[in-house]
Design a protein around this motif. Structure first.
Motif, PDB file in Angstrom:
ATOM      1  N   ASN A   7       0.979  -1.142   0.031  1.00 12.29           N
ATOM      2  CA  ASN A   7      -0.209  -0.031  -0.002  1.00 12.29           C
ATOM      3  C   ASN A   7       0.992   1.300   0.004  1.00 12.29           C
ATOM      4  O   ASN A   7       0.449   2.542  -0.197  1.00 12.29           O
ATOM      5  CB  ASN A   7      -0.860   0.099   1.471  1.00 12.29           C
ATOM      6  CG  ASN A   7      -1.879  -0.963   1.099  1.00 12.29           C
ATOM      7  OD1 ASN A   7      -2.409  -1.480   0.049  1.00 12.29           O
ATOM      8  ND2 ASN A   7      -2.032  -1.700   2.527  1.00 12.29           N
ATOM      9  N   ASP A   8       2.132   1.074   0.345  1.00 12.28           N
ATOM     10  CA  ASP A   8       3.148   2.222   0.160  1.00 12.28           C
ATOM     11  C   ASP A   8       4.342   1.957  -0.633  1.00 12.28           C
ATOM     12  O   ASP A   8       5.245   1.909  -0.138  1.00 12.28           O
ATOM     13  CB  ASP A   8       3.238   2.529   1.504  1.00 12.28           C
ATOM     14  CG  ASP A   8       4.293   3.910   2.064  1.00 12.28           C
ATOM     15  OD1 ASP A   8       4.050   4.767   0.988  1.00 12.28           O
ATOM     16  OD2 ASP A   8       5.036   3.772   2.993  1.00 12.28           O
ATOM     17  N   ILE A   9       4.362   2.191  -2.080  1.00 13.45           N
ATOM     18  CA  ILE A   9       5.357   1.690  -2.722  1.00 13.45           C
ATOM     19  C   ILE A   9       6.064   2.775  -3.224  1.00 13.45           C
ATOM     20  O   ILE A   9       6.980   2.643  -4.320  1.00 13.45           O
ATOM     21  CB  ILE A   9       4.866   0.733  -3.562  1.00 13.45           C
ATOM     22  CG1 ILE A   9       3.657   1.502  -4.587  1.00 13.45           C
ATOM     23  CG2 ILE A   9       4.303  -0.436  -3.084  1.00 13.45           C
ATOM     24  CD1 ILE A   9       3.367   0.414  -5.678  1.00 13.45           C
ATOM     25  N   GLN A  10       5.697   4.174  -3.043  1.00 14.98           N
ATOM     26  CA  GLN A  10       6.309   5.158  -3.813  1.00 14.98           C
ATOM     27  C   GLN A  10       7.655   5.609  -3.120  1.00 14.98           C
ATOM     28  O   GLN A  10       7.664   6.195  -2.172  1.00 14.98           O
ATOM     29  CB  GLN A  10       5.292   6.506  -3.634  1.00 14.98           C
ATOM     30  CG  GLN A  10       4.007   6.354  -4.425  1.00 14.98           C
ATOM     31  CD  GLN A  10       4.320   5.914  -5.959  1.00 14.98           C
ATOM     32  OE1 GLN A  10       5.167   6.392  -6.621  1.00 14.98           O
ATOM     33  NE2 GLN A  10       3.461   4.924  -6.520  1.00 14.98           N
ATOM     34  N   THR A  11       8.762   5.137  -3.622  1.00 12.69           N
ATOM     35  CA  THR A  11      10.101   5.612  -2.876  1.00 12.69           C
ATOM     36  C   THR A  11      11.273   5.373  -4.118  1.00 12.69           C
ATOM     37  O   THR A  11      10.984   4.605  -4.927  1.00 12.69           O
ATOM     38  CB  THR A  11      10.394   4.427  -1.873  1.00 12.69           C
ATOM     39  OG1 THR A  11      11.600   4.744  -1.239  1.00 12.69           O
ATOM     40  CG2 THR A  11      10.368   2.972  -2.340  1.00 12.69           C
ATOM     41  N   GLN A  12      12.420   6.107  -3.907  1.00  8.96           N
ATOM     42  CA  GLN A  12      13.349   6.018  -4.896  1.00  8.96           C
ATOM     43  C   GLN A  12      14.239   5.045  -4.076  1.00  8.96           C
ATOM     44  O   GLN A  12      15.635   5.049  -4.706  1.00  8.96           O
ATOM     45  CB  GLN A  12      13.912   7.373  -4.841  1.00  8.96           C
ATOM     46  CG  GLN A  12      12.845   8.313  -5.311  1.00  8.96           C
ATOM     47  CD  GLN A  12      12.266   7.954  -6.719  1.00  8.96           C
ATOM     48  OE1 GLN A  12      13.160   7.611  -7.654  1.00  8.96           O
ATOM     49  NE2 GLN A  12      10.951   8.052  -6.960  1.00  8.96           N
ATOM     50  N   LEU A  13      14.028   4.506  -3.139  1.00 10.76           N
ATOM     51  CA  LEU A  13      15.294   3.785  -2.284  1.00 10.76           C
ATOM     52  C   LEU A  13      15.242   2.468  -2.963  1.00 10.76           C
ATOM     53  O   LEU A  13      14.584   1.862  -3.538  1.00 10.76           O
ATOM     54  CB  LEU A  13      14.739   3.407  -0.840  1.00 10.76           C
ATOM     55  CG  LEU A  13      14.914   4.423   0.165  1.00 10.76           C
ATOM     56  CD1 LEU A  13      14.022   4.175   1.362  1.00 10.76           C
ATOM     57  CD2 LEU A  13      16.305   4.845   0.363  1.00 10.76           C
ATOM     58  N   LYS A  14      16.532   1.576  -2.633  1.00  8.61           N
ATOM     59  CA  LYS A  14      16.442   0.466  -3.140  1.00  8.61           C
ATOM     60  C   LYS A  14      15.788  -0.535  -1.952  1.00  8.61           C
ATOM     61  O   LYS A  14      15.803  -0.188  -0.925  1.00  8.61           O
ATOM     62  CB  LYS A  14      18.087   0.025  -3.009  1.00  8.61           C
ATOM     63  CG  LYS A  14      18.495  -1.612  -3.173  1.00  8.61           C
ATOM     64  CD  LYS A  14      19.872  -1.812  -2.988  1.00  8.61           C
ATOM     65  CE  LYS A  14      20.350  -3.536  -3.236  1.00  8.61           C
ATOM     66  NZ  LYS A  14      21.535  -3.689  -2.904  1.00  8.61           N
ATOM     67  N   ILE A  15      14.898  -1.561  -2.538  1.00  9.85           N
ATOM     68  CA  ILE A  15      14.019  -2.090  -1.830  1.00  9.85           C
ATOM     69  C   ILE A  15      14.344  -3.644  -1.931  1.00  9.85           C
ATOM     70  O   ILE A  15      14.676  -4.336  -3.070  1.00  9.85           O
ATOM     71  CB  ILE A  15      12.593  -1.915  -2.320  1.00  9.85           C
ATOM     72  CG1 ILE A  15      11.996  -0.459  -2.289  1.00  9.85           C
ATOM     73  CG2 ILE A  15      11.573  -2.940  -1.587  1.00  9.85           C
ATOM     74  CD1 ILE A  15      12.262  -0.074  -0.866  1.00  9.85           C
ATOM     75  N   ASN A  16      14.197  -4.384  -0.784  1.00 15.44           N
ATOM     76  CA  ASN A  16      14.692  -5.709  -0.817  1.00 15.44           C
ATOM     77  C   ASN A  16      13.547  -6.673  -0.127  1.00 15.44           C
ATOM     78  O   ASN A  16      13.521  -7.876  -0.197  1.00 15.44           O
ATOM     79  CB  ASN A  16      15.756  -5.835   0.076  1.00 15.44           C
ATOM     80  CG  ASN A  16      17.108  -4.986  -0.363  1.00 15.44           C
ATOM     81  OD1 ASN A  16      17.561  -4.408   0.112  1.00 15.44           O
ATOM     82  ND2 ASN A  16      17.505  -5.638  -1.685  1.00 15.44           N
ATOM     83  N   LEU A  17      12.534  -6.040   0.434  1.00 13.68           N
ATOM     84  CA  LEU A  17      11.420  -6.737   0.961  1.00 13.68           C
ATOM     85  C   LEU A  17      10.117  -6.104   0.498  1.00 13.68           C
ATOM     86  O   LEU A  17      10.136  -4.983   0.643  1.00 13.68           O
ATOM     87  CB  LEU A  17      11.430  -6.930   2.419  1.00 13.68           C
ATOM     88  CG  LEU A  17      10.510  -7.720   3.192  1.00 13.68           C
ATOM     89  CD1 LEU A  17      11.239  -8.331   4.218  1.00 13.68           C
ATOM     90  CD2 LEU A  17       9.225  -6.675   3.840  1.00 13.68           C
ATOM     91  N   ILE A  18       9.118  -6.934   0.367  1.00 19.19           N
ATOM     92  CA  ILE A  18       7.768  -6.284  -0.004  1.00 19.19           C
ATOM     93  C   ILE A  18       6.693  -7.110   0.960  1.00 19.19           C
ATOM     94  O   ILE A  18       6.723  -8.314   0.918  1.00 19.19           O
ATOM     95  CB  ILE A  18       7.311  -6.420  -1.534  1.00 19.19           C
ATOM     96  CG1 ILE A  18       8.390  -5.870  -2.428  1.00 19.19           C
ATOM     97  CG2 ILE A  18       5.902  -6.110  -1.652  1.00 19.19           C
ATOM     98  CD1 ILE A  18       7.976  -5.887  -3.704  1.00 19.19           C
ATOM     99  N   GLU A  19       5.701  -6.673   1.611  1.00 11.86           N
ATOM    100  CA  GLU A  19       5.048  -6.891   2.608  1.00 11.86           C
ATOM    101  C   GLU A  19       3.424  -6.607   1.704  1.00 11.86           C
ATOM    102  O   GLU A  19       3.211  -5.806   1.270  1.00 11.86           O
ATOM    103  CB  GLU A  19       4.832  -6.189   3.819  1.00 11.86           C
ATOM    104  CG  GLU A  19       3.719  -6.866   4.680  1.00 11.86           C
ATOM    105  CD  GLU A  19       3.399  -5.693   6.023  1.00 11.86           C
ATOM    106  OE1 GLU A  19       3.577  -6.316   7.144  1.00 11.86           O
ATOM    107  OE2 GLU A  19       3.456  -4.647   5.870  1.00 11.86           O
TER     108      GLU A  19
END
Length: 266
Positions: free
Chosen positions: A32-44
């Motif tokens: 529900n909160d996927i707006q980011t410029q970060l490197k992401i390693n986990l999705i809930e």
């Protein structure tokens, strides 16, 4: 070992700052909160009965597409309600999810909510014929008036991740080791038994911190001595200058430092 966090209470620049200081931290996001410029390693993401009933993998595929350029290591699912356990399609649905994630070399974790007993998940895991990992939260165990260490030992073979958070007897968030969730005892046992899983740092201080700050002002000081004392104690433990307010990043930084010492992550 990696430390994961899906906190939305830090700004992206603060997360960058912490990542530069603690290389072992991996950031995650909720679906529900996927707006980011970060490197992401986990999705809930959360599943409900309709998804299970229809064997619906659309949300999973959408999230994989949206983060196709990221190095996703883990998908962490949560069940919207306890009724899902009774759905006849649940086992087959999880097998389909694992099969799809295996193509991308992504692990699957299942994270119970506070009102979903771990015993029910163990029964589920015993029926699964695939590799899925349980997320163990000692605070949930404590709030359900059970023994943290005994529950960990009982479910140890299924646990792939432990949540690092603590809580007071009044159910307020607390720094690791100062609360009632037997974290130090648990961590000692994990180290002694050569724990090979991961950690999620899940700090719920944001709203509580705002509440404490408001009660430092004006006539509130006369009405809320306990809260004022709690705030001062927090500042002392974090070694925050008397003239400064505690920020959420101060707490997060401190707790990462504590975990790095406990698990020798430097």
């Amino acid at each position: 070992m990696n430390i994961f966090s899906i906190t939305s209470s830090l700004k992206d620049e603060e997360k960058h700052q912490l990542k530069n200081k603690y290389q072992f931290i991996d950031w995650g996001v909720s679906s529900n909160d996927i707006q980011t410029q970060l490197k992401i390693n986990l999705i809930e993401f959360e599943i409900h009965s309709k998804i299970v009933e229809d064997f619906d993998l659309q949300l999973l595929e959408l999230l994989l597409t949206q983060h196709s350029k990221q190095e996703i290591k883990v998908f962490m699912i949560r069940f919207q309600s306890i009724q899902i356990f009774n759905h006849e399609n649940l086992i087959k649905y999880i097998h389909l999810v694992v099969k799809r994630l295996n193509k991308s070399k992504i692990k699957l974790w299942i994270y119970p909510k506070e009102d979903q007993p771990y015993k029910m998940f163990v029964q589920l895991f015993q029926k699964l014929k695939t590799q899925v990992f349980l997320v163990f939260n000692p605070v949930y165990v404590y709030l359900n008036r059970a023994s943290v260490l005994s529950n960990y030992k009982a479910f140890k073979k299924y646990i792939g991740c432990v949540v690092a958070e603590d809580v007071t007897a009044q159910k307020h968030p607390e720094l690791i080791g100062y609360g009632q969730a037997s974290l130090i005892e648990l961590f000692k046992y994990m180290i002694k038994s050569n724990y090979q899983g991961e950690i999620i740092l899940d700090l719920k201080f944001d709203n509580y911190l705002d509440k404490l700050k408001k009660k430092q002002q004006g006539f509130f000081k006369l009405l809320h001595k306990k809260d004022i004392d709690a705030y001062q104690l927090l500042k002392n433990r974090l070694k925050i200058d008397e003239k400064k307010d505690v920020q959420f990043i101060d707490i997060f930084d401190n707790q990462l430092e504590v975990l790095s010492i406990i698990f020798n992550l430097r």
